[in-house]
Design a protein around this motif. Structure first.
Motif, PDB file in Angstrom:
ATOM      1  N   GLU A 134      42.815  26.534  32.289  1.00  0.00           N
ATOM      2  CA  GLU A 134      43.157  27.522  33.314  1.00  0.00           C
ATOM      3  C   GLU A 134      43.485  28.882  32.693  1.00  0.00           C
ATOM      4  N   VAL A 135      44.232  28.879  31.592  1.00  0.00           N
ATOM      5  CA  VAL A 135      44.546  30.137  30.911  1.00  0.00           C
ATOM      6  C   VAL A 135      43.265  30.837  30.467  1.00  0.00           C
ATOM      7  N   ARG A 136      42.331  30.076  29.916  1.00  0.00           N
ATOM      8  CA  ARG A 136      41.070  30.658  29.457  1.00  0.00           C
ATOM      9  C   ARG A 136      40.283  31.239  30.619  1.00  0.00           C
ATOM     10  N   ARG A 137      40.209  30.503  31.723  1.00  0.00           N
ATOM     11  CA  ARG A 137      39.447  30.983  32.880  1.00  0.00           C
ATOM     12  C   ARG A 137      40.083  32.216  33.506  1.00  0.00           C
ATOM     13  N   ILE A 138      41.404  32.215  33.613  1.00  0.00           N
ATOM     14  CA  ILE A 138      42.095  33.375  34.184  1.00  0.00           C
ATOM     15  C   ILE A 138      41.843  34.602  33.320  1.00  0.00           C
ATOM     16  N   GLY A 139      41.879  34.437  32.012  1.00  0.00           N
ATOM     17  CA  GLY A 139      41.584  35.553  31.121  1.00  0.00           C
ATOM     18  C   GLY A 139      40.179  36.084  31.301  1.00  0.00           C
ATOM     19  N   THR A 140      39.237  35.197  31.564  1.00  0.00           N
ATOM     20  CA  THR A 140      37.846  35.611  31.781  1.00  0.00           C
ATOM     21  C   THR A 140      37.694  36.382  33.087  1.00  0.00           C
ATOM     22  N   TYR A 141      38.275  35.856  34.146  1.00  0.00           N
ATOM     23  CA  TYR A 141      38.127  36.477  35.468  1.00  0.00           C
ATOM     24  C   TYR A 141      38.955  37.750  35.624  1.00  0.00           C
ATOM     25  N   ALA A 142      39.963  37.933  34.793  1.00  0.00           N
ATOM     26  CA  ALA A 142      40.795  39.139  34.901  1.00  0.00           C
ATOM     27  C   ALA A 142      39.979  40.407  34.645  1.00  0.00           C
ATOM     28  N   PHE A 143      38.913  40.288  33.874  1.00  0.00           N
ATOM     29  CA  PHE A 143      38.088  41.450  33.558  1.00  0.00           C
ATOM     30  C   PHE A 143      36.708  41.340  34.205  1.00  0.00           C
ATOM     31  N   SER A 144      36.615  40.498  35.209  1.00  0.00           N
ATOM     32  CA  SER A 144      35.349  40.313  35.904  1.00  0.00           C
ATOM     33  C   SER A 144      35.423  40.939  37.295  1.00  0.00           C
ATOM     34  N   GLU A 145      34.275  41.315  37.818  1.00  0.00           N
ATOM     35  CA  GLU A 145      34.215  41.821  39.186  1.00  0.00           C
ATOM     36  C   GLU A 145      34.397  40.691  40.197  1.00  0.00           C
ATOM     37  N   LYS A 146      34.206  39.473  39.737  1.00  0.00           N
ATOM     38  CA  LYS A 146      34.319  38.320  40.627  1.00  0.00           C
ATOM     39  C   LYS A 146      35.768  37.868  40.761  1.00  0.00           C
ATOM     40  N   LEU A 147      36.064  37.268  41.886  1.00  0.00           N
ATOM     41  CA  LEU A 147      37.393  36.749  42.160  1.00  0.00           C
ATOM     42  C   LEU A 147      37.508  35.330  41.619  1.00  0.00           C
ATOM     43  N   TYR A 148      38.651  35.018  41.031  1.00  0.00           N
ATOM     44  CA  TYR A 148      38.869  33.668  40.507  1.00  0.00           C
ATOM     45  C   TYR A 148      39.009  32.687  41.665  1.00  0.00           C
ATOM     46  N   LYS A 149      38.095  31.714  41.733  1.00  0.00           N
ATOM     47  CA  LYS A 149      38.097  30.764  42.841  1.00  0.00           C
ATOM     48  C   LYS A 149      38.055  29.309  42.379  1.00  0.00           C
ATOM     49  N   LYS A 150      38.327  29.101  41.099  1.00  0.00           N
ATOM     50  CA  LYS A 150      38.314  27.726  40.587  1.00  0.00           C
ATOM     51  C   LYS A 150      39.418  26.888  41.222  1.00  0.00           C
ATOM     52  N   GLU A 151      40.501  27.546  41.599  1.00  0.00           N
ATOM     53  CA  GLU A 151      41.619  26.890  42.270  1.00  0.00           C
ATOM     54  C   GLU A 151      42.119  27.800  43.379  1.00  0.00           C
ATOM     55  N   ALA A 152      42.836  27.220  44.319  1.00  0.00           N
ATOM     56  CA  ALA A 152      43.399  28.014  45.405  1.00  0.00           C
ATOM     57  C   ALA A 152      44.405  29.014  44.850  1.00  0.00           C
ATOM     58  N   PRO A 153      44.462  30.220  45.417  1.00  0.00           N
ATOM     59  CA  PRO A 153      45.408  31.231  44.921  1.00  0.00           C
ATOM     60  C   PRO A 153      46.853  30.733  44.867  1.00  0.00           C
ATOM     61  N   CYS A 154      47.260  29.942  45.853  1.00  0.00           N
ATOM     62  CA  CYS A 154      48.640  29.433  45.850  1.00  0.00           C
ATOM     63  C   CYS A 154      48.887  28.524  44.647  1.00  0.00           C
ATOM     64  N   ASP A 155      47.874  27.748  44.251  1.00  0.00           N
ATOM     65  CA  ASP A 155      48.017  26.872  43.093  1.00  0.00           C
ATOM     66  C   ASP A 155      48.060  27.690  41.798  1.00  0.00           C
ATOM     67  N   VAL A 156      47.267  28.757  41.741  1.00  0.00           N
ATOM     68  CA  VAL A 156      47.269  29.620  40.562  1.00  0.00           C
ATOM     69  C   VAL A 156      48.625  30.295  40.406  1.00  0.00           C
ATOM     70  N   LEU A 157      49.184  30.779  41.501  1.00  0.00           N
ATOM     71  CA  LEU A 157      50.492  31.430  41.449  1.00  0.00           C
ATOM     72  C   LEU A 157      51.589  30.438  41.065  1.00  0.00           C
ATOM     73  N   LEU A 158      51.447  29.188  41.520  1.00  0.00           N
ATOM     74  CA  LEU A 158      52.407  28.165  41.122  1.00  0.00           C
ATOM     75  C   LEU A 158      52.330  27.926  39.616  1.00  0.00           C
ATOM     76  N   ASP A 159      51.109  27.814  39.101  1.00  0.00           N
ATOM     77  CA  ASP A 159      50.941  27.596  37.670  1.00  0.00           C
ATOM     78  C   ASP A 159      51.393  28.805  36.862  1.00  0.00           C
TER      79      ASP A 159
END
Length: 224
Positions: free
Chosen positions: A42-67
């Motif tokens: 998850e850390v790796r994917r979030i780092g990738t999507y942080a600089f992408s035009e695409k929105l991170y959708k691998k997990e629900a936003p509420c789950d990402v914020l919990l993590d």
């Protein structure tokens, strides 16, 4: 009547069963919430999507914020233990056999590949507390938390979030911290496999990644 709130030094009450004063107990809660292989991914994917035009959708936003809060608590617990010692292994001059009891979670069926640290050096593998000391010499707890929260926010923001972070060292540092915390939990916090004492699979490297690890090796399979 004013009710005094319980102390929550590691900010765990918002995601776990309650506030804890023991930093090592925080690690137990972190890895009971999510396995190390999932947090690392998850850390790796979030780092990738942080600089992408695409929105991170691998997990629900509420789950990402919990993590995000889970990792934030792990950072706070690691900071409290940055001068601690323990959970060390004695380095060998000859290639050392990697034992499941030294790194593998004991809950359910052992996952030798998923639990094996990908980012730690041999020295860090032997002395996981040293990882905390090194990372918090590089930056304060407040800086690590701020950068992590900014990374998550950018990953959940469509388009260019205007993030100004060096994402690779940040993600590697967070991964190292989580892997070191996992080793401490396995070796000291009761999260590991119980040794059989008879040379069986639980105590040996049978099925472990790389049965013999050269002492000069730096990193493990698949990096982050």
């Amino acid at each position: 009547m004013i009710t005094e709130l319980p102390q929550d030094p590691f900010d765990t009450a918002c995601w776990s069963s309650g506030p804890f004063n023991d930093a090592r107990r925080v690690f137990a809660e972190v890895f009971s919430h999510k396995e190390i292989k999932e947090l690392r991914r998850e850390v790796r994917r979030i780092g990738t999507y942080a600089f992408s035009e695409k929105l991170y959708k691998k997990e629900a936003p509420c789950d990402v914020l919990l993590d995000m809060k889970v990792v934030r608590s792990a950072l706070a617990a690691a900071h409290a233990l940055r001068a601690a010692s323990g959970a060390e292994l004695t380095p060998a001059t000859e290639p050392v056999v990697v034992r499941l009891v030294d790194y593998c979670c004991g809950g359910g069926k052992p996952d030798a590949w998923g639990d094996f640290p990908r980012s730690l050096t041999i020295k860090e593998y032997h002395h996981p507390y040293g990882v905390f000391a090194t990372l918090f010499r590089q930056g304060s707890l407040q800086r690590w938390v701020r950068d992590w929260e900014a990374l998550v926010e950018a990953a959940l923001t469509p388009g260019d979030a205007g993030l100004r972070l060096n994402v690779i060292p940040l993600c590697i540092g967070l991964t190292k911290l989580l892997e070191a915390a996992h080793l401490i939990w396995v070796r000291e916090g009761g999260g590991g496999i119980k040794p059989t004492g008879g040379g069986g699979k639980d105590a040996s490297a049978d099925g472990a990644p790389g049965a013999a690890v050269a002492g000069s090796a730096g990193k493990r399979k698949k990096g982050m």
